[in-house]
Design a protein around this motif. Sequence first.
Motif, PDB file in Angstrom:
ATOM      1  N   SER A 128     -20.070   9.421 -13.979  1.00 51.82           N
ATOM      2  CA  SER A 128     -21.325   9.392 -13.227  1.00 51.82           C
ATOM      3  C   SER A 128     -21.544  10.730 -12.523  1.00 51.82           C
ATOM      4  CB  SER A 128     -21.302   8.260 -12.205  1.00 51.82           C
ATOM      5  OG  SER A 128     -20.328   8.520 -11.213  1.00 51.82           O
ATOM      6  N   LYS A 129     -22.772  10.956 -12.094  1.00 52.77           N
ATOM      7  CA  LYS A 129     -23.096  12.211 -11.412  1.00 52.77           C
ATOM      8  C   LYS A 129     -22.283  12.368 -10.136  1.00 52.77           C
ATOM      9  CE  LYS A 129     -27.854  12.526 -13.143  1.00 52.77           C
ATOM     10  NZ  LYS A 129     -29.302  12.588 -12.760  1.00 52.77           N
ATOM     11  N   ASP A 130     -22.101  11.256  -9.414  1.00 50.05           N
ATOM     12  CA  ASP A 130     -21.342  11.324  -8.171  1.00 50.05           C
ATOM     13  C   ASP A 130     -19.897  11.731  -8.434  1.00 50.05           C
ATOM     14  OD1 ASP A 130     -23.599  10.530  -6.864  1.00 50.05           O
ATOM     15  OD2 ASP A 130     -23.049   8.405  -6.802  1.00 50.05           O
ATOM     16  N   MET A 131     -19.278  11.129  -9.451  1.00 48.15           N
ATOM     17  CA  MET A 131     -17.892  11.446  -9.770  1.00 48.15           C
ATOM     18  C   MET A 131     -17.763  12.894 -10.243  1.00 48.15           C
ATOM     19  SD  MET A 131     -15.962   8.727  -9.199  1.00 48.15           S
ATOM     20  CE  MET A 131     -14.544   8.749 -10.302  1.00 48.15           C
ATOM     21  N   LYS A 132     -18.687  13.342 -11.087  1.00 48.41           N
ATOM     22  CA  LYS A 132     -18.642  14.730 -11.564  1.00 48.41           C
ATOM     23  C   LYS A 132     -18.811  15.708 -10.407  1.00 48.41           C
ATOM     24  CE  LYS A 132     -20.298  13.899 -16.281  1.00 48.41           C
ATOM     25  NZ  LYS A 132     -21.399  14.156 -17.251  1.00 48.41           N
ATOM     26  N   ARG A 133     -19.696  15.375  -9.482  1.00 47.28           N
ATOM     27  CA  ARG A 133     -19.927  16.253  -8.349  1.00 47.28           C
ATOM     28  C   ARG A 133     -18.673  16.353  -7.483  1.00 47.28           C
ATOM     29  NH1 ARG A 133     -24.371  14.224  -7.004  1.00 47.28           N
ATOM     30  NH2 ARG A 133     -23.723  12.837  -5.326  1.00 47.28           N
ATOM     31  N   CYS A 134     -17.942  15.250  -7.336  1.00 45.71           N
ATOM     32  CA  CYS A 134     -16.701  15.269  -6.563  1.00 45.71           C
ATOM     33  C   CYS A 134     -15.649  16.144  -7.233  1.00 45.71           C
ATOM     34  CB  CYS A 134     -16.175  13.851  -6.386  1.00 45.71           C
ATOM     35  SG  CYS A 134     -17.162  12.832  -5.282  1.00 45.71           S
ATOM     36  N   VAL A 135     -15.537  16.015  -8.558  1.00 48.85           N
ATOM     37  CA  VAL A 135     -14.557  16.816  -9.290  1.00 48.85           C
ATOM     38  C   VAL A 135     -14.889  18.297  -9.178  1.00 48.85           C
ATOM     39  CG1 VAL A 135     -13.600  17.300 -11.566  1.00 48.85           C
ATOM     40  CG2 VAL A 135     -14.004  14.934 -10.862  1.00 48.85           C
ATOM     41  N   GLU A 136     -16.157  18.640  -9.337  1.00 49.23           N
ATOM     42  CA  GLU A 136     -16.570  20.040  -9.225  1.00 49.23           C
ATOM     43  C   GLU A 136     -16.278  20.580  -7.832  1.00 49.23           C
ATOM     44  OE1 GLU A 136     -20.657  19.923 -10.256  1.00 49.23           O
ATOM     45  OE2 GLU A 136     -20.286  19.577 -12.407  1.00 49.23           O
ATOM     46  N   LYS A 137     -16.485  19.772  -6.834  1.00 53.36           N
ATOM     47  CA  LYS A 137     -16.222  20.193  -5.463  1.00 53.36           C
ATOM     48  C   LYS A 137     -14.739  20.467  -5.258  1.00 53.36           C
ATOM     49  CE  LYS A 137     -17.625  20.715  -1.119  1.00 53.36           C
ATOM     50  NZ  LYS A 137     -18.601  21.754  -0.717  1.00 53.36           N
ATOM     51  N   LEU A 138     -13.902  19.594  -5.815  1.00 55.48           N
ATOM     52  CA  LEU A 138     -12.459  19.769  -5.656  1.00 55.48           C
ATOM     53  C   LEU A 138     -11.949  20.995  -6.400  1.00 55.48           C
ATOM     54  CD1 LEU A 138     -11.234  16.064  -6.010  1.00 55.48           C
ATOM     55  CD2 LEU A 138     -11.127  17.474  -3.960  1.00 55.48           C
ATOM     56  N   ASP A 139     -12.619  21.364  -7.499  1.00 55.17           N
ATOM     57  CA  ASP A 139     -12.182  22.498  -8.314  1.00 55.17           C
ATOM     58  C   ASP A 139     -12.547  23.843  -7.698  1.00 55.17           C
ATOM     59  OD1 ASP A 139     -11.044  20.843 -10.137  1.00 55.17           O
ATOM     60  OD2 ASP A 139     -12.775  20.802 -11.506  1.00 55.17           O
ATOM     61  N   GLN A 140     -13.357  23.855  -6.664  1.00 57.98           N
ATOM     62  CA  GLN A 140     -13.746  25.119  -6.038  1.00 57.98           C
ATOM     63  C   GLN A 140     -12.558  25.717  -5.280  1.00 57.98           C
ATOM     64  OE1 GLN A 140     -17.190  24.388  -3.611  1.00 57.98           O
ATOM     65  NE2 GLN A 140     -18.447  23.676  -5.336  1.00 57.98           N
ATOM     66  N   ASN A 189      -2.602  11.729 -16.834  1.00 61.32           N
ATOM     67  CA  ASN A 189      -3.906  12.338 -16.634  1.00 61.32           C
ATOM     68  C   ASN A 189      -4.539  12.656 -17.973  1.00 61.32           C
ATOM     69  OD1 ASN A 189      -4.648  12.499 -13.966  1.00 61.32           O
ATOM     70  ND2 ASN A 189      -3.385  14.294 -13.542  1.00 61.32           N
ATOM     71  N   LEU A 190      -5.771  12.256 -18.162  1.00 65.03           N
ATOM     72  CA  LEU A 190      -6.472  12.579 -19.394  1.00 65.03           C
ATOM     73  C   LEU A 190      -7.167  13.935 -19.299  1.00 65.03           C
ATOM     74  CD1 LEU A 190      -7.991   9.127 -20.332  1.00 65.03           C
ATOM     75  CD2 LEU A 190      -5.821  10.140 -21.013  1.00 65.03           C
ATOM     76  N   ARG A 191      -7.264  14.485 -18.112  1.00 61.41           N
ATOM     77  CA  ARG A 191      -7.803  15.829 -17.961  1.00 61.41           C
ATOM     78  C   ARG A 191      -6.980  16.541 -16.902  1.00 61.41           C
ATOM     79  NH1 ARG A 191     -10.575  14.960 -13.265  1.00 61.41           N
ATOM     80  NH2 ARG A 191     -11.468  12.887 -12.993  1.00 61.41           N
ATOM     81  N   LYS A 192      -6.892  17.838 -16.980  1.00 64.07           N
ATOM     82  CA  LYS A 192      -6.077  18.607 -16.052  1.00 64.07           C
ATOM     83  C   LYS A 192      -6.801  18.733 -14.723  1.00 64.07           C
ATOM     84  CE  LYS A 192      -3.750  21.276 -19.666  1.00 64.07           C
ATOM     85  NZ  LYS A 192      -3.460  22.626 -20.181  1.00 64.07           N
ATOM     86  N   GLN A 193      -6.138  18.241 -13.690  1.00 59.34           N
ATOM     87  CA  GLN A 193      -6.715  18.323 -12.363  1.00 59.34           C
ATOM     88  C   GLN A 193      -5.661  18.886 -11.420  1.00 59.34           C
ATOM     89  OE1 GLN A 193      -8.770  14.812 -10.939  1.00 59.34           O
ATOM     90  NE2 GLN A 193      -8.656  13.889 -12.942  1.00 59.34           N
TER      91      GLN A 193
END
Length: 702
Positions: free
Chosen positions: A460-472, A658-662
């Motif tokens: 969802s947009k909310d989840m993607k926005r959270c991930v992008e925020k954490l990656d900064q 993890n299915l994606r690297k975080q």
Amino acid sequence: MTSALTKEQKERIEAKRQLALQRRNERQRLQNQNPSLSNVNSSSDKSSNPEECHRTHDQQCVIPNTCIVKRDSFALNPYTKQTRKEANCNPRQTVHNHKVYFGSRRFVHQRNNSFSTAEVVTGSCKLLSKERFIVVVPYQEQLIDIFKSLGSKIYDPQERTWNFALEDYDVLMRKVQCLKGAVSISGLPDYVLKTFLKTSHEPESFKDVDLSRIDKTLLDSLMPFQREGICFGISKKGCCLLADDMGLGKTIQSLGIAHYYIEDWPLLIVSPSSVRYLWADAIMTWLPSVPYHSVMVMTASTDYVKDARVLITSYDMMTRRQNELMEMEFGMCIMDESHFLKSSKSARTQAACKLLKNVKRVLMLSGTPALSRPIELYPQISAINPKLFPSFFEFGMRYCAGVKNSFGWDFKGSSNMKELQLLLERHLMIRRLKSDVISQLPSKVRQMVILNPEVINSKSKDMKRCVEKLDQEYLTGTEKRGALLKYYCATGKAKLKAIRDYIGDMLDSEKKFICFAHHKVVLDGICEVIREKKKEFVRIDGSTESSTRKLLCDKFQLESKYVAAVLSITAANAGITLTAAHLVVFAELYWNPGILTQAEDRAHRIGQDDSVLIQYLVAKETADDHIWPLIQSKLDVLNKAGLSKDNFLDTETSVLKNLRKQPSILNYFSEISLSDDEVADDMLASLDLEEFENCGKKPKLS
């Protein structure tokens, strides 16, 4: 003053009069055929010796073959044309109005004058144990004499019943035949006798089965009773019902049996849709020798699965794709939560029975195989061993208290349940309760449950926005922690559908459980699905008054109709006791393991004699990917410091891939000491899901 007879009363009187006339005419007909009988009758009536006129039952002699005794019969006729014909064919024996003549001697069968001359004492035989059976019958003096003549007799004064060794069954039935016309006893069914009267019984001990061909990783993880369950399944050639209590490891036992017969694969696993991926994870954990790429989870009707070595699907998908599954020629099948097949008229049960008809080995798993009625067991039994019972009708009559009404036969009751249990345990079922193996169980059994990723809204947009925020990378420590907390808040909404599905499936087992969650929207969703299932529950959260909490706890503890307690992790983790539940479910995680262990102890308190199963529902590609390792890490630190005895590292399926690297969550919390958890708690408490949804949204252009 007497009232006039009604029409119904007159008809009843006339019917009785006609019946009496028929009996008198029959008696006269027999006397005319044998004139000597009337002479004997008259002489006996004029006898002045009271002992001659009123012989005691001990003085009476009984004639063989004068009683109807049928094995596995449901309706008995005490005196029919056939029995009369047999009596007349014997020149030395004549039956006359329940008076038996043998040669020149006369033996009178005494009857209470208040009863009809056609009344017969009826009874039945039931299995009491593997070695003994019981006769349930009203008092009859001649019958009691027969009972006393058997060496294995035991009288139960409380129940007022007699029981005997199975070896004396045939002897008793032959002796009871002498009371033909006076006593009618239905015997044990043939399939019961063949099972327990065999000269060479199957060995009771099956623990010496060679398990060396099973994956070593699985074998090394087994508790003693789980090893015994695998040996039982192998002794039944892979066809059995594992009916262990919840939390005793039916999954690992069934995988052990399945791997023993790996040469018969492909393997089909059918389960509720909410736990399909739990099975896939279990195979990866316990059977590393099985290539993971050969394990497929069917998620849609268009999936190509014909190359699967292990196929995992749901009951609904099995019903829709039954023809395709039959073409795959599975050699073994595991039916998880097999009580889903309780109704023989449902589409899923009919599809399953058709599919399993050609499967060589069938494993049924259910902690509650018969939820309320024994008739619900029949589809499962017939799928495992179709030859065990002669027919659905006979099973219903014997074990479901069959009654015929205006709509046909009703098999909603229960009867002879002890006999049914013994029969199933001998042929196909093994069932252990937690109380049976409590010495082998830890006080807490933790289990991580992977939720169905198909219904988790991780994109969802909310989840993607959270991930992008954490990656900064330029965020400060406080900003990173705030971003992670918002991610945690969004995760609750993203996994809510999967949580609802899992709780809905769990409610079918009718086991009491406690469900913890943090966010109000998640608590509301859980309560909603419980209402939809029309179950009773209690809820305690931050809005619950302290005076009401005790009342709600008492309802859950004392009233069986309350099957769930929905609790807030932070508001109800201490100060309450809910030991009526042996299952605790965490719908959401919490990064402070001390809060989690306190919440677990709501069910595991002093005085709790049972092991408690604790399930953590986690979702991949969400904040759970980070929070679960954090919990393990923090407890590990506390363990090394001697401040905690809990350890999440031993949790079943403890590694969450993890299915994606975080970036690791430890990066965000590395600057926070254990004493700073209160700061994080305050930050989380101030977050609201609706506030988060509005956060970061740009105003629309006019």
